[in-house]
Write a protein that holds these residues in place. Sequence first.
Motif, PDB file in Angstrom:
ATOM      1  N   GLU A   1      67.956 -56.093  11.525  1.00 45.90           N
ATOM      2  CA  GLU A   1      68.629 -55.218  12.486  1.00 45.90           C
ATOM      3  C   GLU A   1      68.549 -53.758  12.038  1.00 45.90           C
ATOM      4  OE1 GLU A   1      72.097 -58.098  14.403  1.00 45.90           O
ATOM      5  OE2 GLU A   1      72.486 -57.106  12.484  1.00 45.90           O
ATOM      6  N   HIS A   2      68.703 -53.525  10.743  1.00 50.28           N
ATOM      7  CA  HIS A   2      68.659 -52.150  10.240  1.00 50.28           C
ATOM      8  C   HIS A   2      67.236 -51.586  10.319  1.00 50.28           C
ATOM      9  CE1 HIS A   2      70.221 -48.674   8.221  1.00 50.28           C
ATOM     10  NE2 HIS A   2      69.405 -48.809   7.194  1.00 50.28           N
ATOM     11  N   ILE A   3      66.242 -52.422  10.053  1.00 50.77           N
ATOM     12  CA  ILE A   3      64.854 -51.976  10.190  1.00 50.77           C
ATOM     13  C   ILE A   3      64.580 -51.534  11.617  1.00 50.77           C
ATOM     14  CG2 ILE A   3      62.444 -52.759  10.171  1.00 50.77           C
ATOM     15  CD1 ILE A   3      63.255 -54.646   7.841  1.00 50.77           C
ATOM     16  N   LEU A   4      64.973 -52.353  12.566  1.00 51.48           N
ATOM     17  CA  LEU A   4      64.702 -52.054  13.971  1.00 51.48           C
ATOM     18  C   LEU A   4      65.481 -50.834  14.452  1.00 51.48           C
ATOM     19  CD1 LEU A   4      64.727 -55.727  15.272  1.00 51.48           C
ATOM     20  CD2 LEU A   4      62.725 -54.245  15.047  1.00 51.48           C
ATOM     21  N   GLU A   5      66.713 -50.711  14.006  1.00 49.63           N
ATOM     22  CA  GLU A   5      67.532 -49.565  14.392  1.00 49.63           C
ATOM     23  C   GLU A   5      66.989 -48.269  13.804  1.00 49.63           C
ATOM     24  OE1 GLU A   5      72.194 -48.026  14.084  1.00 49.63           O
ATOM     25  OE2 GLU A   5      71.601 -49.938  13.197  1.00 49.63           O
ATOM     26  N   THR A   6      66.463 -48.351  12.576  1.00 52.92           N
ATOM     27  CA  THR A   6      65.988 -47.151  11.874  1.00 52.92           C
ATOM     28  C   THR A   6      64.593 -46.737  12.328  1.00 52.92           C
ATOM     29  OG1 THR A   6      67.278 -47.891   9.950  1.00 52.92           O
ATOM     30  CG2 THR A   6      65.688 -46.120   9.594  1.00 52.92           C
ATOM     31  N   TYR A   7      63.758 -47.715  12.695  1.00 50.15           N
ATOM     32  CA  TYR A   7      62.360 -47.424  13.041  1.00 50.15           C
ATOM     33  C   TYR A   7      62.006 -48.032  14.404  1.00 50.15           C
ATOM     34  CZ  TYR A   7      62.568 -46.481   8.064  1.00 50.15           C
ATOM     35  OH  TYR A   7      62.947 -45.998   6.835  1.00 50.15           O
ATOM     36  N   PRO A   8      62.700 -47.640  15.462  1.00 52.62           N
ATOM     37  CA  PRO A   8      62.504 -48.287  16.774  1.00 52.62           C
ATOM     38  C   PRO A   8      61.163 -47.977  17.423  1.00 52.62           C
ATOM     39  CG  PRO A   8      63.959 -46.388  16.992  1.00 52.62           C
ATOM     40  CD  PRO A   8      63.739 -46.591  15.519  1.00 52.62           C
ATOM     41  N   LYS A   9      60.473 -46.919  16.969  1.00 53.36           N
ATOM     42  CA  LYS A   9      59.207 -46.538  17.584  1.00 53.36           C
ATOM     43  C   LYS A   9      58.002 -47.160  16.886  1.00 53.36           C
ATOM     44  CE  LYS A   9      60.962 -42.171  19.471  1.00 53.36           C
ATOM     45  NZ  LYS A   9      60.763 -40.700  19.541  1.00 53.36           N
ATOM     46  N   ASN A  10      58.227 -47.885  15.789  1.00 51.93           N
ATOM     47  CA  ASN A  10      57.133 -48.569  15.099  1.00 51.93           C
ATOM     48  C   ASN A  10      56.831 -49.904  15.762  1.00 51.93           C
ATOM     49  OD1 ASN A  10      58.126 -46.680  12.774  1.00 51.93           O
ATOM     50  ND2 ASN A  10      56.169 -47.539  12.060  1.00 51.93           N
ATOM     51  N   LYS A  11      55.559 -50.278  15.730  1.00 48.99           N
ATOM     52  CA  LYS A  11      55.145 -51.599  16.199  1.00 48.99           C
ATOM     53  C   LYS A  11      55.469 -52.618  15.096  1.00 48.99           C
ATOM     54  CE  LYS A  11      51.204 -49.855  18.899  1.00 48.99           C
ATOM     55  NZ  LYS A  11      49.715 -49.913  19.043  1.00 48.99           N
ATOM     56  N   ILE A  12      56.525 -53.381  15.291  1.00 48.88           N
ATOM     57  CA  ILE A  12      57.004 -54.313  14.267  1.00 48.88           C
ATOM     58  C   ILE A  12      56.839 -55.744  14.762  1.00 48.88           C
ATOM     59  CG2 ILE A  12      59.085 -55.149  13.088  1.00 48.88           C
ATOM     60  CD1 ILE A  12      60.018 -52.218  12.971  1.00 48.88           C
ATOM     61  N   VAL A  13      56.260 -56.589  13.904  1.00 46.86           N
ATOM     62  CA  VAL A  13      56.120 -58.016  14.186  1.00 46.86           C
ATOM     63  C   VAL A  13      56.982 -58.774  13.179  1.00 46.86           C
ATOM     64  CG1 VAL A  13      54.533 -59.970  14.400  1.00 46.86           C
ATOM     65  CG2 VAL A  13      53.755 -57.646  15.003  1.00 46.86           C
ATOM     66  N   TRP A  14      57.887 -59.595  13.683  1.00 48.75           N
ATOM     67  CA  TRP A  14      58.751 -60.408  12.809  1.00 48.75           C
ATOM     68  C   TRP A  14      58.078 -61.756  12.615  1.00 48.75           C
ATOM     69  CZ3 TRP A  14      64.669 -61.498  13.907  1.00 48.75           C
ATOM     70  CH2 TRP A  14      65.264 -61.963  12.715  1.00 48.75           C
ATOM     71  N   ALA A  15      57.600 -61.993  11.393  1.00 49.13           N
ATOM     72  CA  ALA A  15      56.852 -63.214  11.101  1.00 49.13           C
ATOM     73  C   ALA A  15      57.732 -64.447  11.203  1.00 49.13           C
ATOM     74  CB  ALA A  15      56.247 -63.130   9.699  1.00 49.13           C
TER      75      ALA A  15
END
Length: 389
Positions: free
Chosen positions: A247-261
């Motif tokens: 949750e903190h990763i997504l809140e801090t870096y919402p503009k990055n393309k993130i894939v949750w493995a």
Amino acid sequence: MKKDLTKRATRLARHSFLALPLATLISGCTSLGISGEIPNTRQHNARTLESLTQPSDQQACYDREKEPYTPLVDAHFHPRPFGGPAINAEKLHAMLEGQGVRFVNYFGIGQILELDSGCNYYLDCPGVTAMPSIKNDFVNGMETVAYPSDNLHITLSMTFMDLAHPDDIVSLIELYDREYPGMFSWSGELNVVKQALLKNNHEPASLENIDQWGPFMDVLRERGIPVTFHSDLGNDANPTQFLPLMEHILETYPKNKIVWAHMGLSKELGNMDPARHVEILSGLLDTYPKLMLDISWDVLYNEYHQWGEIYIPFLNAYSTRILPGTDFVAANYKADDQYGKELEVTSRVLRALDDEAFENIALGANYFRLMDLNYHAPKVCPADDNGNR
């Protein structure tokens, strides 16, 4: 969202086998002829990489009754093991191509075991340190150049990043830029917290560490590079113990393309309530438009006995946000047919998806869009009123 899932679940229920739990689909269901592998659907994909350069409406439609349910994309693949020798590059390419895979993410094992340990697999060697390193990535880069393939698109990924000690990540990206200019267009699989590695001195990232990622996450965002994080959701004692990290990763870096493995799942979390899991994932996907999930690893299929009943409507509803993968680790001691077996297991869920979701996930539409690749997923052949194609 709830209304959408209900509507899709009702439509799926009209097809009796899609309404069954996945455990029923993949074992003991002899009346449907789908116990284990399905003999008449394991033909390999004959579509070439070149054919996928054609616009979708100029390709022959994809006949799901005659063509494989295994995907054209393996977005989570490890060409090198934690320790010991790997399957050689030419054999590896032939293995992937022979199974119909046309696009593959080369995830080096970022946390390799001590070179003098003599250990091939971390779970066999508690106490042997697994440390982040650039070694696997560099070998992957060299072998990709040395052994090009006309029928396999390889995406190289930077997996060296030590998320608990991020200070030198940007300078190492600059090293990659010098040594392999323009070649690495993905990042990960990076371990935020992986409980299975704790006995190998894995240091999970903290909330404070995540706040320090800004410089390298800026580089990834500016270049449009996706990053795949392995971040365990929790464990059987506390299913959401580590959710605050993601949750903190997504809140801090919402503009990055993130894939949750692995959708946050692991062997340590084998009995989470599927409805609660889907609720968490739906909330995050709705809040963070750049987030995607991968459904790699046979653990997902072996552990979750209500997979089909709960998850198929979810995967259909969020089909533009899902990537397929095996999580295969190419250690050279593995049998020649092991990759095919793991690909089959991790692809079983794809059989139950609706046509739109199958096109997005299995046929590569999501992957091409995420990577901005000039390839096109074939359209699924429409079914007639009797369900025949």
